[in-house]
Design a protein around this motif. Structure first.
Motif, mmCIF file in Angstrom:
data_model
loop_
_atom_site.group_PDB
_atom_site.id
_atom_site.type_symbol
_atom_site.label_atom_id
_atom_site.label_comp_id
_atom_site.label_asym_id
_atom_site.label_seq_id
_atom_site.Cartn_x
_atom_site.Cartn_y
_atom_site.Cartn_z
ATOM 1 N N GLU A 52 -1.214 -43.025 -51.687
ATOM 2 C CA GLU A 52 -0.927 -41.648 -51.297
ATOM 3 C C GLU A 52 0.531 -41.340 -51.649
ATOM 4 O O GLU A 52 1.389 -42.214 -51.547
ATOM 5 C CB GLU A 52 -1.157 -41.516 -49.788
ATOM 6 C CG GLU A 52 -1.136 -40.094 -49.299
ATOM 7 C CD GLU A 52 -1.671 -39.996 -47.868
ATOM 8 O OE1 GLU A 52 -1.238 -39.094 -47.154
ATOM 9 O OE2 GLU A 52 -2.498 -40.833 -47.477
ATOM 10 N N THR A 64 -4.474 -39.640 -53.660
ATOM 11 C CA THR A 64 -5.104 -38.483 -53.002
ATOM 12 C C THR A 64 -5.107 -37.270 -53.919
ATOM 13 O O THR A 64 -6.017 -36.450 -53.867
ATOM 14 C CB THR A 64 -4.343 -38.138 -51.712
ATOM 15 O OG1 THR A 64 -2.961 -37.978 -52.040
ATOM 16 C CG2 THR A 64 -4.464 -39.244 -50.686
ATOM 17 N N SER A 68 -8.377 -35.049 -54.946
ATOM 18 C CA SER A 68 -8.440 -33.579 -54.861
ATOM 19 C C SER A 68 -8.773 -32.966 -56.211
ATOM 20 O O SER A 68 -9.573 -32.029 -56.309
ATOM 21 C CB SER A 68 -7.112 -33.012 -54.378
ATOM 22 O OG SER A 68 -6.815 -33.491 -53.102
ATOM 23 N N ILE A 138 -9.933 -26.653 -51.398
ATOM 24 C CA ILE A 138 -10.509 -27.191 -52.623
ATOM 25 C C ILE A 138 -11.638 -26.290 -53.098
ATOM 26 O O ILE A 138 -11.771 -26.007 -54.290
ATOM 27 C CB ILE A 138 -10.991 -28.621 -52.364
ATOM 28 C CG1 ILE A 138 -9.760 -29.529 -52.269
ATOM 29 C CG2 ILE A 138 -11.954 -29.104 -53.413
ATOM 30 C CD1 ILE A 138 -10.043 -30.897 -51.751
ATOM 31 N N THR A 221 -0.869 -32.892 -49.824
ATOM 32 C CA THR A 221 -1.068 -34.168 -50.511
ATOM 33 C C THR A 221 -1.910 -35.152 -49.706
ATOM 34 O O THR A 221 -2.178 -36.248 -50.177
ATOM 35 C CB THR A 221 0.280 -34.850 -50.812
ATOM 36 O OG1 THR A 221 0.997 -34.982 -49.576
ATOM 37 C CG2 THR A 221 1.098 -34.050 -51.798
ATOM 38 N N ARG A 222 -2.300 -34.784 -48.472
ATOM 39 C CA ARG A 222 -3.138 -35.700 -47.692
ATOM 40 C C ARG A 222 -4.496 -35.894 -48.347
ATOM 41 O O ARG A 222 -4.933 -35.086 -49.142
ATOM 42 C CB ARG A 222 -3.366 -35.135 -46.284
ATOM 43 C CG ARG A 222 -2.301 -35.465 -45.264
ATOM 44 C CD ARG A 222 -2.799 -35.134 -43.873
ATOM 45 N NE ARG A 222 -3.450 -33.837 -43.803
ATOM 46 C CZ ARG A 222 -2.793 -32.681 -43.674
ATOM 47 N NH1 ARG A 222 -1.485 -32.669 -43.624
ATOM 48 N NH2 ARG A 222 -3.452 -31.536 -43.622
ATOM 49 N N PRO A 224 -8.125 -35.334 -48.741
ATOM 50 C CA PRO A 224 -8.988 -34.259 -48.238
ATOM 51 C C PRO A 224 -10.196 -34.821 -47.501
ATOM 52 O O PRO A 224 -10.782 -35.806 -47.947
ATOM 53 C CB PRO A 224 -9.413 -33.523 -49.507
ATOM 54 C CG PRO A 224 -9.242 -34.497 -50.603
ATOM 55 C CD PRO A 224 -8.129 -35.420 -50.205
ATOM 56 N N ASP A 229 -10.565 -28.389 -46.972
ATOM 57 C CA ASP A 229 -9.169 -28.826 -46.868
ATOM 58 C C ASP A 229 -8.409 -28.401 -48.115
ATOM 59 O O ASP A 229 -8.983 -28.287 -49.193
ATOM 60 C CB ASP A 229 -9.102 -30.350 -46.749
ATOM 61 C CG ASP A 229 -9.360 -30.795 -45.321
ATOM 62 O OD1 ASP A 229 -9.476 -29.919 -44.455
ATOM 63 O OD2 ASP A 229 -9.454 -32.012 -45.095
ATOM 64 N N GLY A 231 -5.853 -29.156 -51.140
ATOM 65 C CA GLY A 231 -5.504 -30.350 -51.906
ATOM 66 C C GLY A 231 -4.861 -29.941 -53.205
ATOM 67 O O GLY A 231 -5.229 -28.918 -53.774
#
Lengths: 287, 293
Positions: A52, A64, A68, A138, A221-222, A224, A229, A231
């Motif tokens: 990540e 990540t 995405s 997304i 950047t987490r 998804p 979410d 991304g």
């Protein structure tokens, strides 16, 4: 026309200018690829591809971000391929050529292809993010990209269908095979290459896109957890590192190298496929 | 090959036709929806502020509480100059390389060059922009600071336009003039003369169409210019001054824009659609008539 000596000089000058222009283009292109790959390749590793991002992208990897990216491309193809395929089949096999409806659809697809990507971003923000309440997500980014690559998918699929010899259609009609089965068992398999090439080119175009995504899928950047979410894609990641993150260059180089090489690969594959398909067709027509 | 109209609704072919026609209609409506939604969001600005103020206001201070100013002149100049510069630089390079590809090199080399142009077309604009930032901008900075400038935008953008213009020009040279040029060569006419007095004039409409298509791409380009042009709101006095284009302005300000400011940005988006739509339509008409002649 002029006398021989002057003409010969003109010929030589033209050749020289042509070679110079081509050399300049090749040099600039080579410079770009070489610079990105030389600086980026040393940073790329398995950890970089899976971890990540950390410290706003200066450390960690792009794991990540790649997830995405793939999800957004998946949504994009899920909307653009069925719609584009249906449109191309209707235009090629069902519609009366030159009817007002066909002309209108063709012009509107031509104009759609010309809409700047940032405007697709504005449209996606209003319609998908706000009116359909998808938020920065997304799903919203993928739908926006789907609208964007639609003309490309229609165009290549249509070209594929048009290259199928008419004997196939006439034969099927003579045997009283329904148009649905003709399409499924004869025309689509014969036009498959066009569809595949169109999907690959569309995929490349979508993966390259940034401007349409900054207001639709956002910057998060987490990892998804769902399509709702936010991304960021690899190209948005490069943009953010280059513009907003001081000393983000090293990781921007690495991400650019991954994106550039992947896209070159996809485009070369699409070209090779299209070439082989074209060869097979000429071989068939001369048999 | 139209399905018979007498078929009933239960006929699978008829249903298939309807479903496909629906898909085609949806595809045909997307561009209309885009124009309508952008127009809808731009209406408050067009109504309350009005077009004249976009050029008449002296400053761009869209967020000011007391006296907001919406002078778009610097951005219009930025977009116009970057586009003009890039097209002027890209066109000769593209046309000369197209002439080389069509008339001067063996087929294998022509194939290779064409493939290379196609690959160049597939490079993401954000990668062009990043390369411009780390390679082109420092070079300009060493010569005439600050580096992020109109010139950087022109250089990077022209590289992005070359494939569009060159590939269109090559197609036009082959389709509109290829046969004639071969006949002329068979008659023993000199190649240079054939190219300039026969092939290029006959293909000029197609080449012009490619140039317009390139211009449309340049006007709409966002990422590369936002990264390399510096984004300062000013009418540039020289090639080395930073500029902000209309597209860059949207990309930079939309994330925090509210109400009137937001609507103004949509109005500039509408302007982008109109300009690129006009350029592409002109390009199509020009190339099509050229092919028919």
């Amino acid at each position: 026309m002029s006398t021989q000596p002057r003409s010969a000089t003109l010929d030589r000058l033209t050749a020289m200018a042509g070679w110079l222009a081509a050399a300049a283009i090749v040099a600039a292109f080579g410079w770009l690829v070489f610079d990105i790959v030389r600086h980026g390749a040393s940073e790329v590793s398995w950890t970089f591809l899976t971890a990540e991002p950390a410290d706003a992208g200066r450390a960690g990897g792009i794991g990540t971000v790649l997830v995405s990216t793939l999800l957004i491309l998946g949504v994009c193809l899920a909307i653009a391929v069925p719609l584009g395929l249906g449109t191309a089949v209707w235009l090629s096999e069902f519609a009366r050529p030159c009817s007002w409806r066909v002309t209108a659809i063709r012009w509107s697809l031509d104009l759609l292809a010309s809409v700047p990507s940032i405007v697709f971003g504005l449209f996606g923000m209003v319609v998908f993010c706000q009116m359909l309440r998808l938020g920065f997500s997304i799903a919203a980014g993928g739908l926006t990209l789907g609208c964007m690559i639609l003309p490309l998918v229609v165009q290549t699929t249509y070209a594929g269908l048009q290259s199928v010899p008419n004997e196939l259609r006439a034969g099927a009609a003579a045997l009283a095979i329904s148009r649905a089965s003709t399409l499924r068992h004869l025309l689509l398999p014969a036009a498959l290459h066009g569809v595949v090439v169109g999907v690959m080119l569309g995929l490349g175009r979508a993966a390259a896109e940034t401007a349409a995504l900054i207001f639709t899928s956002g910057y998060v950047t987490r990892m998804p957890e769902s399509l709702l979410d936010s991304g960021r894609t690899a190209s948005v990641h490069i943009y953010d590192l280059a513009m907003n993150v001081p000393r983000g260059e090293a990781r921007a180089y690495a991400t650019a190298a991954v994106l550039l090489l992947t896209l070159l690969l996809i485009n070369v594959a699409a070209t090779v496929l299209a070439d082989r398909w074209l060869q097979r067709q000429t071989a068939r027509s001369f048999r | 090959m139209k399905p018979s109209r007498s078929n009933s609704w239960s006929d699978p072919d008829r249903r298939l036709e309807l479903a496909l026609r629906a898909a085609a209609s949806v595809s045909g409506c997307v561009v209309l929806l885009i124009v309508l939604f952008v127009l809808w969001q731009a209406l408050p600005a067009l109504r309350d502020i009005g077009l004249p103020r976009f050029v008449a206001d002296a400053d761009w201070r869209p967020t000011s509480d007391t006296q907001p100013q919406f002078g778009m002149l610097p951005m219009l100049a930025g977009s116009g100059l970057v586009t003009l510069g890039a097209v002027l630089l890209a066109t000769p390079l593209a046309v000369f390389s197209a002439v080389l590809v069509e008339f001067y090199v063996p087929r294998s080399v022509a194939w290779l060059l064409r493939r290379l142009l196609e690959l160049l077309n597939g490079v993401p604009s954000v990668v062009f922009g990043f390369w411009g930032l780390v390679v082109v901008v420092p070079l300009i900075n060493a010569w005439q600071p600050p580096g992020q400038s109109l010139l950087a935008g022109v250089l990077v953008l022209s590289l992005m336009l070359i494939p569009t213009i060159a590939l269109s020009a090559a197609v036009a040279l082959r389709d509109d003039a290829g046969d004639l040029a071969r006949s002329a060569a068979a008659l023993g006419l000199d190649r240079g003369a054939v190219v300039w007095s026969l092939a290029v004039p006959r293909a000029s409409r197609g080449i012009g169409g490619g140039v317009l298509l390139g211009a449309a791409r340049a006007v709409g380009e966002t990422m590369a210019v936002v990264i390399v042009c510096g984004n300062i709101v000013q009418v540039p006095a020289s090639l080395f001054d930073p500029v902000r284009t209309i597209t860059a302005n949207i990309a930079m300000e939309m994330s925090y824009a509210t109400a009137g400011h937001r609507s103004v940005l949509f109005a500039t988006g509408l302007l982008l659609i109109l300009v690129t739509g006009f350029l592409v339509a002109a390009s199509r008409l020009l190339s099509r008539r050229g092919a028919r002649a």
